[in-house]
Scaffold this active site. Sequence first.
Site, PDB file in Angstrom:
ATOM      1  N   CYS A 270     -15.689  16.192  -1.224  1.00  0.00           N
ATOM      2  CA  CYS A 270     -15.629  17.364  -0.340  1.00  0.00           C
ATOM      3  C   CYS A 270     -15.992  17.061   1.102  1.00  0.00           C
ATOM      4  O   CYS A 270     -15.315  17.522   2.030  1.00  0.00           O
ATOM      5  CB  CYS A 270     -16.490  18.499  -0.898  1.00  0.00           C
ATOM      6  N   HIS A 328     -21.612  21.934  -1.181  1.00  0.00           N
ATOM      7  CA  HIS A 328     -20.163  21.832  -0.992  1.00  0.00           C
ATOM      8  C   HIS A 328     -19.886  21.951   0.507  1.00  0.00           C
ATOM      9  O   HIS A 328     -20.503  22.761   1.203  1.00  0.00           O
ATOM     10  CB  HIS A 328     -19.426  22.913  -1.771  1.00  0.00           C
ATOM     11  N   ASP A 351     -10.964  25.218   3.688  1.00  0.00           N
ATOM     12  CA  ASP A 351     -11.482  24.228   2.739  1.00  0.00           C
ATOM     13  C   ASP A 351     -10.334  23.372   2.220  1.00  0.00           C
ATOM     14  O   ASP A 351      -9.519  23.826   1.419  1.00  0.00           O
ATOM     15  CB  ASP A 351     -12.187  24.937   1.582  1.00  0.00           C
TER      16      ASP A 351
END
Length: 677
Positions: A270, A328, A351
């Site tokens: 991530c 995250h 994202d």
Amino acid sequence: MQRADLEIGENLERHRTEGFGHAKALVVRRGAPFRVSLPMKARPFDARTDTLRVKVMLGPLYVTMPVTSFSPNNVSSRWGAFMDPEALDPNKPSVYIHAPPSASVGRYSFKVLVSDRRKPRFLFSGKFILLCNSWCSADSAYIPFEDQREEYIQNDSCLLFMGTATNVVSRPWSMDQFEPDVLEACLNLLNVSPQHQHNKRTDYLCRNNPVYISRVVSAMINCEDDRGVLKGNWSGDYSGGIHPSMWTGSGDILRSWAQSGYRPVKYGQCWVFAAVMCTVMRVLGIPCRVVTNFNSAHDTNGNLVIEEFYNEMGKKLKSTKDSIWNFHVWVECWMTRRDLGGGMDGWQVLDPTPQHRSRGVFCCGPAPVKAIKERRVDLLYDVPFVYAEVNADVHTLVVSQGRVVSRNVDTERVGPLVSTKAVGSPRMDNVTGDYKKIKSPFSTLSSNMSSRSERSTLRQGTAKMAAVLTLDETPVAGAVIRFTLKVINRQPVAKMLKVHLNAQCKEYNDSPADTFWEDHSVVQLGPSEAKVLKQQILPGQYEDVVGDDLVNLAAVLEDMATHERLLAFEEFNVAAPELLIKIEEEDNVTVNREQSASVTFTNPFSHPVSGVLSVSGAGLLQGHANFRMFPLRPGGSGDQRITFVPTMKGTKMLQASLSLSNKSTVRGFKMVSVRPL
């Protein structure tokens, strides 16, 4: 056809694109004019009889316009070209080309035709790259503060935040937006996208809008649906590629992707996806920052509930499709949201990590941060998914022989801290309040996991006992992990309790691995008595399993009379040692002058270590300087001298990473202020 003089130095300075001076074309920003000059070698320009027309082209799109005399009204919402009669050089006249604030981002070419009915015609040509302009108030990427423009567009280094909410770890990252070939790779990313390949004309037209651009980039950073930049891998097997934790900057990734013919780079997780996207957006002129959400919920079924399971010995079990990542990382981009009406401008969540399909494609956003806070799940794009990431409830269950024997509900565990790098400073900025209405101060929310467990137990109203699990101090690599378990009998009768303690190594996004430490005992409590149990985990018991990973520590208490069970747990990271970087003559670092520095590592582990040291820095070093560090005994120190020659002025980041033989990585960074010549 002759080449126009692009007046590179003047235009780069005017458009704040000096960092792109190495590019193969002039780089300018929309909403502001740039000057090109026409070398009239055959004859002088005659303002009385000569006329000029400019044609600007972007793929199949083009616009033609006459060159008019300069006036304040020339700067408008349309393409325009003008001359300044007061500063006319007949041998080299200048034309100012104005791109409107709503022009599309991309590679342009232009032609300037000089004509007169009685004299020969002349044709000049040139190329330029057009980016968004955060300094122009009419641009939908406009951000109103200069320090934020410097941070979110121009800053070529960053800190990424990882670990846990109670022990945040900062990892240096080089954005590399001004490094060679990075600009070209970012523009190629737009052209390789499915949107461009499907309909070039429509894609070019839509590139005027940061909302559209950001969705294309979000999808193209991962390779799940296209020829994207990065292949994600969370399997633990990184053969055939590079471990995600080994990347230190975006430049190597983007160049590797472009040079391979747009085959995905292996591998990313991530923070790598987010950092690379941040680079691309800054290159394209859209303000962008990297954001970390701690205890981030991945709610696959959208019910705002995450379930976690433990067995009666305190071992955490493999999770369901729903999960909580210790952290995250995503990005926020600043833009105007004309598609949503008023009130939703500003920071938008995007994202690129491939965990959520948006309209059938692995991307996420742009979701307005304001909409997430207000739970406006009716708005575009992906607000419900991001809302769950910071607001889901957690149900923690203890199971024995297939039966649930204990259940806790926690409404505060998810999203206790959302953070980003502070403007102009290498520190963390807490932006949790932008995402959610905070019920209590952050210090209370994140003080420790165990106090949360106690609150959860009390809320159920049937508990006959309580447990508080706390770390005595922040765990540091090479030191003993000490913790305390406080056991409380809430009844006026004596109790005999079985106490099961269990420690497992875990990756930030997954269920823990096998148990590496455990302890089992029996405790007798008198009526309404509380006892404090002290425990410790020695370095030799955890050093081989904890590198960049975390520890899940759990305690299960069982009333031997009633078989009632109670769970308390803590997930924590062990603070890694840091590399110490010292700059010689730190106050006199100057562009194009050789400079020296030293990198020092002290071994905190209980066994000898060796490894490979890698040093890099955008604007300071070309590529990476690698050195082998020979075995260091426990407590021993090693020192490596390096030299570098800065190529850009401003504040730069010199960073170092040491990959150790025990598979852990030690990092360090130093901000360097580089003066012009």
